[in-house]
Scaffold this active site. Structure first.
Site, PDB file in Angstrom:
ATOM      1  N   ASP A  34      36.613  27.056  57.339  1.00  0.00           N
ATOM      2  CA  ASP A  34      36.604  28.497  57.106  1.00  0.00           C
ATOM      3  C   ASP A  34      35.169  28.992  57.146  1.00  0.00           C
ATOM      4  O   ASP A  34      34.288  28.428  56.488  1.00  0.00           O
ATOM      5  CB  ASP A  34      37.221  28.824  55.738  1.00  0.00           C
ATOM      6  CG  ASP A  34      38.735  28.690  55.771  1.00  0.00           C
ATOM      7  OD1 ASP A  34      39.293  28.598  56.875  1.00  0.00           O
ATOM      8  OD2 ASP A  34      39.353  28.663  54.691  1.00  0.00           O
ATOM      9  N   ASP A 153      51.547  32.596  60.219  1.00  0.00           N
ATOM     10  CA  ASP A 153      51.667  32.318  58.785  1.00  0.00           C
ATOM     11  C   ASP A 153      53.052  32.769  58.349  1.00  0.00           C
ATOM     12  O   ASP A 153      53.445  33.902  58.633  1.00  0.00           O
ATOM     13  CB  ASP A 153      50.627  33.128  57.991  1.00  0.00           C
ATOM     14  CG  ASP A 153      49.193  32.750  58.369  1.00  0.00           C
ATOM     15  OD1 ASP A 153      48.992  31.637  58.892  1.00  0.00           O
ATOM     16  OD2 ASP A 153      48.284  33.576  58.150  1.00  0.00           O
TER      17      ASP A 153
END
Lengths: 274, 219
Positions: A34, A153
């Protein structure tokens, strides 16, 4: 189309030597980094890092220790994010000798063009594809299926897998499997499926949903969310039939060293690159 | 000890990567840099002809890539080159006679037609629920190369892993110098005279890829 003129009898070279004969594909292990403003977010406990926040240093460690691919997920929200990200991609491409995917906030052909020109192998799109699915077709037409990953997602709500946006915060009307099929039909080369129910739990991947995706689709599926131990990876590949498994913290904090993971998977009969 | 007398890398002429607007050429340039060398990007026929080594990359769709080659007149230049030439991925496929992808006439260097991997969905998924789902298209994986028969694979062992990303493939012919399997055996690399082609990406294939790239640059 003109007829194919291959002489398939010319496989003579292979007659006297044995091929491996494996039909199993080589499963991929993918650490995810990330990124915020060009730096890694969650931190790591690699003791030998000169700069613990430098994604390039971390990426090099992963590529040297057997990661098969890398994913960089940009979560910055600043004005300069495009420039910072494309600079980072250039630095990663110059240092890393395995393929890598870049995702986060990508919403146009121009965004993708810059990232690929700077050396990214693939890009992943998520919310922008849900909002305007034609974007997938446009990217595939310009850059080819092989470099377009669609990240999905989803969360299991009242017996149905529902696609979510904004890192899983905002529910949509879409069903995971319908959306995944549409994504494939529009030409995406891969699907990165994150189960919001499993992400962060370290309790294993969403193997039932993964297996259904893998059975219903003909493009590779990357499993994400829930990795906690080596067995979880094995289950994602066997029960979940995933082509690749992605994880972040178990790698960043050294809980599962990649060489150990791959060695153990191989022992348990999973084909991996060692 | 019999040491091969190879001039040191970099002590020779220019390495040119053909820049015709198709593909991830930055990665190849960086991979060559990691070997301590410099490559230039060019679409200039004269500069390409004068190079010591030529790399012909390619990512994307065959017919549009071929169209870009034609626009720059490079389709006439590449087949007449005399120095070692390495086509990578789509570059290799365009060096073949023909590709099913976009009904594309190739450069005709490697005597083979490029075809699509058999799609197990043809005929309908419902009719074949037990079909082998492990063969997906595109192939995106580390595959292993065997039947290595070329100086391109010096110091590379049989069954080492390389990175493959493609939906179309070239079958095995007598010009094949490396074989992969993906449901069926196919050509991972070709050689003919000074021309070489790899279906895989040496620039993304970790240390094995670096060795192969180094071998090419030492030819």
């Amino acid at each position: 189309m003109r007829p194919i003129t291959n002489n398939y009898n010319c496989n003579y070279k292979l007659k006297n030597t044995r091929l491996r004969g494996h039909k199993m594909i080589t499963k991929r292990i993918i650490p995810c980094l990330d990124i915020k403003n060009g730096r890694t977010v969650k931190g790591t406990n690699f003791v030998n890092l000169r700069d613990a926040g430098d994604p390039v240093e971390l990426a090099k460690i992963y590529s040297d220790t057997g990661a098969d691919e890398l994913v960089f997920l940009d979560i910055s929200a600043t004005e300069e994010r495009r420039k910072t990200l494309s600079d980072l991609v250039l630095r990663v491409a110059s240092q890393v000798n395995i393929p890598f995917t870049v995702g986060g906030g990508i919403s146009s052909v121009e965004d993708v063009d810059i990232l690929l020109k700077n050396g990214a192998d693939k890009v992943s799109i998520n919310s922008s594809a849900v909002k305007r699915p034609e974007l997938i077709n446009e990217l595939v037409a310009k850059f080819g299926s092989q470099c377009i990953v669609v990240a999905i997602d989803a969360k299991y709500i009242n017996g149905e897998w529902i696609v979510h946006l904004v890192g899983g915060k905002v529910p949509t009307e879409r069903n995971l499997f319908d959306w995944a099929k549409e994504v494939e039909q529009r030409g995406a080369g891969e699907i990165l499926f994150t189960s919001m129910d499993h992400d962060g739990t370290k309790d294993g991947f969403a193997n039932t949903a993964l297996a259904r995706l893998s059975n219903e689709l003909n493009i590779p599926i990357i499993a994400s969310g829930g990795a906690g131990n080596i067995q979880h990876f094995k289950d994602a590949f066997t029960e979940g039939k995933a082509d690749a498994a992605l994880a972040a913290s178990v790698f960043h904090f050294g809980e599962i060293p990649i060489p150990e993971l791959k060695k153990e998977l191989k022992t348990q009969g999973i084909t991996v690159r060692i | 000890m019999n040491k091969e007398r190879v001039p040191p890398l970099g002590a020779r002429g220019q390495i040119v990567i053909i820049d015709y607007g198709a593909g991830n050429i930055q990665s190849i340039k960086f991979a060559i840099q990691r070997l301590g060398l410099t490559a230039v990007l060019s679409n200039d026929p004269e500069e390409i002809r004068n190079a010591d080594k030529v790399i012909f990359p390619g990512v994307g769709e065959a017919s549009s890539a071929m169209q870009k080659l034609r626009e720059g007149g490079l389709d006439k230049v590449i087949p007449t080159l005399q120095q070692p030439v390495l086509g990578i991925c789509l570059g290799m496929q365009l060096m073949c006679n023909y590709s099913e992808e976009g009904n594309t006439e190739g450069l005709g260097i490697f005597d083979v037609d490029v075809v699509r991997f058999p799609d197990d969905r043809v005929g309908g998924r419902e009719s074949a629920p037990s079909a082998d789902r492990s063969i997906k298209i595109p192939q995106i994986q580390w595959n292993s190369i065997s039947h290595l028969t070329s100086p391109l694979f010096k110091n590379v062992a049989e069954h080492e892993f390389i990175y493959m990303v493609h939906s179309y493939y070239a079958p095995v012919t007598d010009q094949t110098i490396a074989v992969c399997e993906y449901g069926i055996p196919y050509s991972a690399a070709f050689a003919k005279a000074n021309f070489y082609g790899t279906q895989f990406h040496p620039e993304k294939s970790s240390r094995t890829g670096e060795q192969i790239l180094k071998n090419f640059l030492e030819l």
